[in-house]
Design an enzyme around this catalytic site. Structure first.
Site, PDB file in Angstrom:
ATOM      1  N   SER A  22     -18.957  16.560 -31.285  1.00  0.00           N
ATOM      2  CA  SER A  22     -17.650  16.200 -30.725  1.00  0.00           C
ATOM      3  C   SER A  22     -17.397  16.831 -29.358  1.00  0.00           C
ATOM      4  CB  SER A  22     -16.534  16.561 -31.708  1.00  0.00           C
ATOM      5  OG  SER A  22     -16.639  17.899 -32.091  1.00  0.00           O
ATOM      6  N   HIS A  45       2.059   9.595 -32.711  1.00  0.00           N
ATOM      7  CA  HIS A  45       2.644  10.245 -31.540  1.00  0.00           C
ATOM      8  C   HIS A  45       4.144  10.466 -31.757  1.00  0.00           C
ATOM      9  CE1 HIS A  45      -0.925   9.927 -29.118  1.00  0.00           C
ATOM     10  NE2 HIS A  45      -0.872   8.633 -28.934  1.00  0.00           N
ATOM     11  N   SER A  54      -3.665  14.022 -16.848  1.00  0.00           N
ATOM     12  CA  SER A  54      -4.380  13.015 -17.628  1.00  0.00           C
ATOM     13  C   SER A  54      -3.557  11.719 -17.698  1.00  0.00           C
ATOM     14  CB  SER A  54      -4.656  13.561 -19.031  1.00  0.00           C
ATOM     15  OG  SER A  54      -5.393  12.646 -19.787  1.00  0.00           O
ATOM     16  N   LYS A  67     -12.259  13.650 -17.795  1.00  0.00           N
ATOM     17  CA  LYS A  67     -12.894  14.911 -17.390  1.00  0.00           C
ATOM     18  C   LYS A  67     -13.090  15.856 -18.567  1.00  0.00           C
ATOM     19  CE  LYS A  67     -11.942  15.744 -12.496  1.00  0.00           C
ATOM     20  NZ  LYS A  67     -11.325  16.722 -11.576  1.00  0.00           N
ATOM     21  N   LYS A  84      -2.203  12.017 -24.666  1.00  0.00           N
ATOM     22  CA  LYS A  84      -3.094  12.697 -23.716  1.00  0.00           C
ATOM     23  C   LYS A  84      -3.288  14.188 -24.003  1.00  0.00           C
ATOM     24  CE  LYS A  84      -4.539   9.951 -21.769  1.00  0.00           C
ATOM     25  NZ  LYS A  84      -5.341   8.874 -22.442  1.00  0.00           N
ATOM     26  N   TRP A 109      -9.585   3.921 -33.481  1.00  0.00           N
ATOM     27  CA  TRP A 109      -8.246   3.427 -33.833  1.00  0.00           C
ATOM     28  C   TRP A 109      -8.178   2.828 -35.236  1.00  0.00           C
ATOM     29  CZ3 TRP A 109     -10.800   1.467 -29.393  1.00  0.00           C
ATOM     30  CH2 TRP A 109     -11.422   0.218 -29.551  1.00  0.00           C
ATOM     31  N   MET A 147     -19.591  13.203 -27.247  1.00  0.00           N
ATOM     32  CA  MET A 147     -18.626  12.231 -27.768  1.00  0.00           C
ATOM     33  C   MET A 147     -18.479  11.050 -26.817  1.00  0.00           C
ATOM     34  SD  MET A 147     -14.781  13.005 -28.979  1.00  0.00           S
ATOM     35  CE  MET A 147     -13.603  11.737 -28.556  1.00  0.00           C
ATOM     36  N   TRP A 154      -3.213   4.963 -35.824  1.00  0.00           N
ATOM     37  CA  TRP A 154      -1.842   5.370 -35.490  1.00  0.00           C
ATOM     38  C   TRP A 154      -0.906   4.594 -36.405  1.00  0.00           C
ATOM     39  CZ3 TRP A 154      -5.440   5.077 -31.531  1.00  0.00           C
ATOM     40  CH2 TRP A 154      -5.467   6.161 -30.637  1.00  0.00           C
ATOM     41  N   ARG A 168      -1.187  20.568 -25.641  1.00  0.00           N
ATOM     42  CA  ARG A 168      -2.003  20.785 -24.443  1.00  0.00           C
ATOM     43  C   ARG A 168      -1.079  21.203 -23.297  1.00  0.00           C
ATOM     44  NH1 ARG A 168      -5.901  16.169 -21.527  1.00  0.00           N
ATOM     45  NH2 ARG A 168      -7.161  17.656 -20.338  1.00  0.00           N
TER      46      ARG A 168
HETATM   47  P1  A3P Z   1      -8.535  14.018 -19.382  1.00  0.00           P
HETATM   48  O1  A3P Z   1      -7.878  12.785 -18.848  1.00  0.00           O
HETATM   49  O2  A3P Z   1      -7.907  15.268 -18.836  1.00  0.00           O
HETATM   50  O3  A3P Z   1     -10.016  14.020 -19.236  1.00  0.00           O
HETATM   51  P2  A3P Z   1      -5.671  11.445 -25.914  1.00  0.00           P
HETATM   52  O4  A3P Z   1      -6.871  11.152 -26.730  1.00  0.00           O
HETATM   53  O5  A3P Z   1      -4.603  12.216 -26.622  1.00  0.00           O
HETATM   54  O6  A3P Z   1      -5.148  10.207 -25.230  1.00  0.00           O
HETATM   55  O7  A3P Z   1      -6.135  12.452 -24.749  1.00  0.00           O
HETATM   56  C1  A3P Z   1      -7.087  12.071 -23.790  1.00  0.00           C
HETATM   57  C2  A3P Z   1      -7.588  13.307 -23.094  1.00  0.00           C
HETATM   58  O8  A3P Z   1      -8.440  14.040 -23.983  1.00  0.00           O
HETATM   59  C3  A3P Z   1      -8.434  12.985 -21.866  1.00  0.00           C
HETATM   60  O9  A3P Z   1      -8.227  14.083 -20.949  1.00  0.00           O
HETATM   61  C4  A3P Z   1      -9.817  12.983 -22.477  1.00  0.00           C
HETATM   62  O10 A3P Z   1     -10.865  13.113 -21.548  1.00  0.00           O
HETATM   63  C5  A3P Z   1      -9.717  14.191 -23.381  1.00  0.00           C
HETATM   64  N1  A3P Z   1     -10.783  14.242 -24.397  1.00  0.00           N
HETATM   65  C6  A3P Z   1     -11.177  13.267 -25.258  1.00  0.00           C
HETATM   66  N2  A3P Z   1     -12.224  13.665 -25.987  1.00  0.00           N
HETATM   67  C7  A3P Z   1     -12.516  14.933 -25.587  1.00  0.00           C
HETATM   68  C8  A3P Z   1     -13.524  15.885 -25.955  1.00  0.00           C
HETATM   69  N3  A3P Z   1     -14.452  15.611 -26.859  1.00  0.00           N
HETATM   70  N4  A3P Z   1     -13.513  17.083 -25.320  1.00  0.00           N
HETATM   71  C9  A3P Z   1     -12.599  17.375 -24.374  1.00  0.00           C
HETATM   72  N5  A3P Z   1     -11.632  16.514 -23.988  1.00  0.00           N
HETATM   73  C10 A3P Z   1     -11.590  15.299 -24.571  1.00  0.00           C
END
Ligand code: A3P
Length: 288
Positions: free
Chosen positions: A221, A102, A132, A252, A46, A74, A226, A79, A124
């Site tokens: 992106s 991870h 998240s 979000k 996240k 994926w 995206m 991963w 983050r």
């Molecule tokens: P939120 O739940 O706060 O919106 P991961 O990919 O490591 O699982 O992380 C997911 C988080 O990254 C989510 O956060 C997701 O919305 C955010 N995310 C994915 N793509 C993004 C982008 N292009 N810009 C900003 N945030 C992004």
């Protein structure tokens, strides 16, 4: 409600979901052979993994959208610890290969330390990682239901969730030797200035790009664009894994949503734990 004992296996001291990881897949990773020019995106879950799975292929392809439109994230940047990695014939992929993991630094397999591939470590604000994760654990059926927000806060701070403690993960990677093959960047820096972040990553990856290409990659992106890419927004993920009617994967995409989520008392408790666990860390985080 399914419990940790039913849904997780323990690998090198951390919980992993048995639906995505297996003793065989972890063995595959343990014996994996890296190449020096491999690119490994490392994150605590996240923290921006999916975002990086969009940006890095676009950098490598010089901005060609086909690099992110022909395969789901994926498979595009797999991963290494997941069960899927072992069936993707990664040995046959041309260099530079792109991977995600991870794993904590201490969990990495022998070849990683010997070969020293390129690493981009994305961090983050843990308050936003918590926020998240709380939404994600509520919609992902392969994870233990988060329970109340307060229950999940304690699990998060104690590292009793998938991939263990955020604090251990970040400290381990920040303390990694061989810094010259590691780039550290934060989700917040990417939110603040995506073009500058893309340019810095391209430089680290020794892939010089002109400003027009950097702009094109940043534009593709950025969250709202995206989110339209069906190869990246998890719309192709099986219902067996997640129910995006509860919370979308690209939820979000902002910095600071924790302010809408944590109560004052929870935020104070978080601060106290954070201060204690991070007291020896010298790195200057943008959120501090
Ligand atoms: P939120 O739940 O706060 O919106 P991961 O990919 O490591 O699982 O992380 C997911 C988080 O990254 C989510 O956060 C997701 O919305 C955010 N995310 C994915 N793509 C993004 C982008 N292009 N810009 C900003 N945030 C992004």
């Amino acid at each position: 409600m399914m419990t940790e004992a039913e849904l997780y296996i323990v690998c090198k001291g951390v919980y992993l979901s048995s639906k995505i990881y297996s003793p065989q897949s972890l063995k595959y990773y343990e014996e994996f052979s890296f190449r020096p020019d491999d690119i490994v995106i490392v994150t605590y879950p996240k923290s921006g993994t999916t975002w990086m799975q969009e940006i890095v292929p676009l950098i490598q392809s010089g901005g060609d959208p086909a690099s992110v439109e022909t395969a789901p994230n994926w498979d595009r940047v797999p991963w290494l610890e997941s069960s899927r990695a072992s069936i993707l014939k990664l040995e046959q992929r041309p260099s530079p290969r792109m991977f995600a993991t991870h794993y904590h630094y201490s969990m990495m397999p022998p070849s990683f330390f010997k070969t020293k591939p390129k690493v981009i470590y994305v961090m983050r604000n843990p308050r936003d990682v918590f926020t998240s994760s709380f939404h994600y654990y509520g919609m992902a059926s392969y994870l233990v239901n988060p329970g109340t927000q307060n229950e999940f806060l304690h699990k998060f701070l104690d590292g009793k969730i998938m991939f263990g403690s955020w604090f251990d993960h970040v400290k381990g990677w920040l303390n990694a030797p061989d810094k010259e093959h590691t780039m550290y960047i934060s989700y917040e820096e990417m939110i603040m200035d995506l073009k500058d972040s893309v340019a810095r990553m391209a430089q680290f990856l020794e892939k010089p790009l002109n400003s027009e290409t950097v702009e094109k990659i940043a534009n593709r992106s950025v969250f709202k664009n995206m989110k339209q890419n069906k190869m990246s927004n998890y719309s192709m993920a099986s219902n067996e894994f997640m129910d995006q009617s509860k919370s979308e994967f690209l939820r979000k995409g902002i910095a600071g949503d924790w302010k809408n989520q944590l109560t004052v008392a929870e935020a104070e408790y978080f601060d106290a734990v954070y201060k204690d666990k991070m007291k020896d860390v010298k790195y200057k985080f943008v959120w501090d």
